[in-house]
Design an enzyme around this catalytic site. Structure first.
Site, short mmCIF file in Angstrom:
data_model
loop_
_atom_site.label_atom_id
_atom_site.label_comp_id
_atom_site.label_asym_id
_atom_site.label_seq_id
_atom_site.Cartn_x
_atom_site.Cartn_y
_atom_site.Cartn_z
N SER A 1 0.84 -1.21 0.00
CA SER A 1 0.00 0.00 0.00
C SER A 1 0.87 1.25 0.00
O SER A 1 1.46 1.61 1.01
CB SER A 1 -0.98 0.00 1.18
OG SER A 1 -0.35 0.30 2.38
N SER A 8 0.32 4.40 -2.87
CA SER A 8 -0.67 5.43 -3.18
C SER A 8 -2.02 5.13 -2.54
O SER A 8 -2.71 6.03 -2.06
CB SER A 8 -0.84 5.55 -4.70
OG SER A 8 0.35 6.03 -5.28
N GLN A 40 22.23 31.69 -27.59
CA GLN A 40 20.80 31.75 -27.26
C GLN A 40 20.27 30.41 -26.73
O GLN A 40 19.40 30.37 -25.86
CB GLN A 40 20.01 32.18 -28.49
CG GLN A 40 18.66 32.74 -28.13
CD GLN A 40 17.92 33.26 -29.34
OE1 GLN A 40 17.62 32.50 -30.27
NE2 GLN A 40 17.63 34.54 -29.35
N GLY A 98 27.40 20.53 -19.52
CA GLY A 98 27.94 19.61 -20.52
C GLY A 98 28.57 18.38 -19.87
O GLY A 98 28.05 17.89 -18.86
N GLU A 144 5.79 11.48 -0.43
CA GLU A 144 4.64 12.17 0.19
C GLU A 144 3.49 12.33 -0.79
O GLU A 144 2.83 13.36 -0.86
CB GLU A 144 5.07 13.49 0.82
CG GLU A 144 6.08 13.23 1.93
CD GLU A 144 6.07 14.21 3.08
OE1 GLU A 144 5.14 15.01 3.19
OE2 GLU A 144 7.02 14.17 3.87
N1 CAA Z 1 -7.41 15.87 5.30
C1 CAA Z 1 -8.31 15.34 6.17
N2 CAA Z 1 -9.09 14.28 5.84
C2 CAA Z 1 -8.95 13.76 4.61
C3 CAA Z 1 -8.05 14.27 3.67
C4 CAA Z 1 -7.26 15.38 4.05
N3 CAA Z 1 -6.39 15.92 3.19
N4 CAA Z 1 -8.13 13.55 2.53
C5 CAA Z 1 -9.06 12.61 2.75
N5 CAA Z 1 -9.56 12.74 4.01
C6 CAA Z 1 -10.62 11.95 4.62
C7 CAA Z 1 -11.87 12.03 3.74
O1 CAA Z 1 -12.65 13.15 4.09
C8 CAA Z 1 -12.57 10.73 4.04
O2 CAA Z 1 -13.28 10.79 5.26
P1 CAA Z 1 -14.91 10.83 5.25
O3 CAA Z 1 -15.32 9.56 4.56
O4 CAA Z 1 -15.26 10.88 6.70
O5 CAA Z 1 -15.26 12.05 4.49
C9 CAA Z 1 -11.41 9.76 4.28
O6 CAA Z 1 -10.27 10.57 4.64
C10 CAA Z 1 -11.08 8.92 3.06
O7 CAA Z 1 -10.79 9.82 2.01
P2 CAA Z 1 -10.74 9.38 0.50
O8 CAA Z 1 -12.01 8.63 0.17
O9 CAA Z 1 -10.40 10.56 -0.33
O10 CAA Z 1 -9.54 8.33 0.51
P3 CAA Z 1 -8.89 7.49 -0.67
O11 CAA Z 1 -8.66 6.11 -0.18
O12 CAA Z 1 -9.67 7.67 -1.93
O13 CAA Z 1 -7.41 8.15 -0.81
C11 CAA Z 1 -5.68 9.56 -1.67
C12 CAA Z 1 -7.16 9.40 -1.31
C13 CAA Z 1 -5.52 11.06 -1.93
C14 CAA Z 1 -5.28 8.80 -2.91
C15 CAA Z 1 -4.77 9.15 -0.46
O14 CAA Z 1 -4.80 7.75 -0.28
C16 CAA Z 1 -3.34 9.57 -0.62
O15 CAA Z 1 -2.98 10.72 -0.36
N6 CAA Z 1 -2.43 8.62 -1.02
C17 CAA Z 1 -1.01 8.87 -1.06
C18 CAA Z 1 -0.37 8.49 0.25
C19 CAA Z 1 0.96 9.18 0.45
O16 CAA Z 1 1.11 10.37 0.24
N7 CAA Z 1 1.94 8.42 0.91
C20 CAA Z 1 3.24 8.94 1.20
C21 CAA Z 1 3.66 8.50 2.56
S1 CAA Z 1 4.94 9.41 3.33
C22 CAA Z 1 6.38 9.09 2.51
O17 CAA Z 1 6.44 9.28 1.35
C23 CAA Z 1 7.62 8.58 3.21
C24 CAA Z 1 8.11 9.29 4.41
O18 CAA Z 1 8.99 8.81 5.11
C25 CAA Z 1 7.60 10.60 4.78
#
Ligand code: CAA
Length: 381
Positions: free
Chosen positions: A128, A130, A276, A336, A360
């Site tokens: 898991s 995205s 240019q 280069g 992220e």
């Molecule tokens: N803020 C608050 N709540 C939020 C939100 C936000 N930005 N986005 C969604 N929610 C809430 C929604 O409101 C919803 O709640 P309700 O049903 O009560 O309304 C709930 O969360 C589910 O939301 P979605 O249906 O939109 O969720 P989804 O499963 O469709 O996912 C997504 C949406 C944008 C794709 C999300 O899964 C996502 O951002 N994925 C990417 C994850 C990511 O960024 N991973 C990186 C990890 S960190 C890293 O890189 C490494 C490190 O070391 C830092």
């Protein structure tokens, strides 16, 4: 917003001075040897750079995300790896500032903000990335404790952090069945697997984190049992501004290096900036850096004004990371053959930039966030 205040300029100067003093001397060696030095992180903390937006009452500077963006840009000009360290260390801080209990804040915030403790954020798993809501790690209640099991992947500071915010399943499938837990680095049952060997961002450790019957007290649950996904998403909204700011710093460093080189390097008895083909390339690079900075600053400003900013943070993350990739690639081109060697830092900038389009939330995920915002906006119109 278009011009930094005197206080922000002073903050930028302080961040630049600390980065040049503590990060620059080993930036090349740390990249080559994939070395993360906790003492550098501590030095940045001592300079006041590790808790910029955390409230003063909890040991931070109590400033805004615009100030934070300015600081991260300066650190990133010297080393994107250490800017990412400061940014990721900020994720537990923003989570605890927003949702933590006073006891949780008292235990961790002052130390994280001072750079005395290092924080990490553990959301992603082998299956898991995205689709964060499909995570499989579990947290099962057992009396006054939760027992955590599972594997977390791609964890910045894995094995080095003093505290991890771990997202784990407390209930059924989907986003509502996820809780967020504070897990101290010395918790029995917490161990560390493979350290990734990476193309870039090599001074920032990325490690597999393994939870095997790791027991954490129920007081370490952040918010409610079903608030972990929201907590992670909201932290990532803030985090995307910091990734954008880091990318702006990276792109600016590449432009500075390429601009200076193009004025100094002569071919056919002419400074190459006067051809240019090269001059226009530099002009396009400068346009991208300015555009990216403006959008990152706008997202930060919206957040500071407590206005909706999630979709603008996603735009800023996309635009700034794409700008960093293209500007650093063009910087190698301006240099280069020299640009392709380790003699100049532009090849490191280019390698570091690539991952910014992935971490992220990939830039494809950012477009999902933006498109959903547009659907709500135009669907309701
Ligand atoms: N803020 C608050 N709540 C939020 C939100 C936000 N930005 N986005 C969604 N929610 C809430 C929604 O409101 C919803 O709640 P309700 O049903 O009560 O309304 C709930 O969360 C589910 O939301 P979605 O249906 O939109 O969720 P989804 O499963 O469709 O996912 C997504 C949406 C944008 C794709 C999300 O899964 C996502 O951002 N994925 C990417 C994850 C990511 O960024 N991973 C990186 C990890 S960190 C890293 O890189 C490494 C490190 O070391 C830092």
């Amino acid at each position: 917003m278009f011009v930094l205040s005197d206080e922000q300029k002073a903050l930028a100067d302080a961040a630049r001075a600390a980065s040049l003093a503590h990060v620059a001397p080993t930036a090349r060696e740390d990249d080559e040897r994939e070395l993360f030095r906790k003492d550098i992180f501590r030095a940045l903390g001592e300079a006041g750079l590790c808790g910029v937006p955390t409230p003063e009452a909890w040991g931070g500077l109590g400033l805004g995300y615009l100030d934070y963006a300015v600081v991260l840009e300066e650190i990133a000009k010297v080393s994107a790896s250490y800017a990412v360290t400061v940014a990721v260390n900020g994720l537990p801080q923003v989570i605890l500032s927003q949702l933590g209990t006073d006891a949780q804040r008292a235990e961790w915030l002052p130390r994280l903000a001072a750079g005395e403790a290092l924080g990490a954020f553990a959301l992603s798993e082998p299956s898991s990335g995205s689709d964060a809501a499909s995570l499989r790690a579990t947290a099962v209640r057992d009396g006054d404790h939760y027992v955590l099991n599972g594997t977390k992947f791609w964890i910045t500071h894995g094995g080095y952090a003093d505290v991890y915010v771990v997202m784990a399943r407390t209930g059924g499938p989907g986003p509502k069945g996820i809780g967020a837990f504070l897990v101290a680095g010395d918790t029995p049952g917490l161990s560390f697997g493979k350290k990734e060997e990476k193309m870039g961002m090599r001074a920032s450790p990325t490690v597999e984190v393994v939870l095997e019957n790791a027991r954490v007290h129920a007081s370490q649950l952040i918010g409610g049992e079903s608030e972990g996904f929201r907590c992670a998403m909201s932290a990532l909204d803030s985090g995307r501004i910091t990734i954008g700011a880091t990318s702006v710093g990276l792109a600016q460093a590449a432009l500075d290096a390429a601009g200076a080189y193009a004025c100094q390097r002569k071919q056919f008895d002419t400074q190459i900036i006067d051809f240019q083909g090269v001059g226009f390339m530099l002009a396009d690079m400068a346009c991208r850096v300015e555009t990216a900075r403006l959008l990152v600053h706008k997202a930060a400003w919206l957040r500071d004004q407590k206005l909706p900013y999630s979709h603008v943070a996603a735009m800023a993350k996309c635009v700034a990371t794409d700008a960093a990739m293209s500007v650093t690639t063009d910087a190698v081109q301006v240099f280069g053959g020299y640009g392709y060697t380790r003699e100049y830092p532009v090849e490191r900038y280019m390698r570091d930039a690539k991952v910014m389009q992935i971490v992220e939330g990939t830039n494809q995920v950012q477009r999902v966030v933006i498109a959903r915002h547009l659907k709500r906006h135009y669907g309701e119109a």
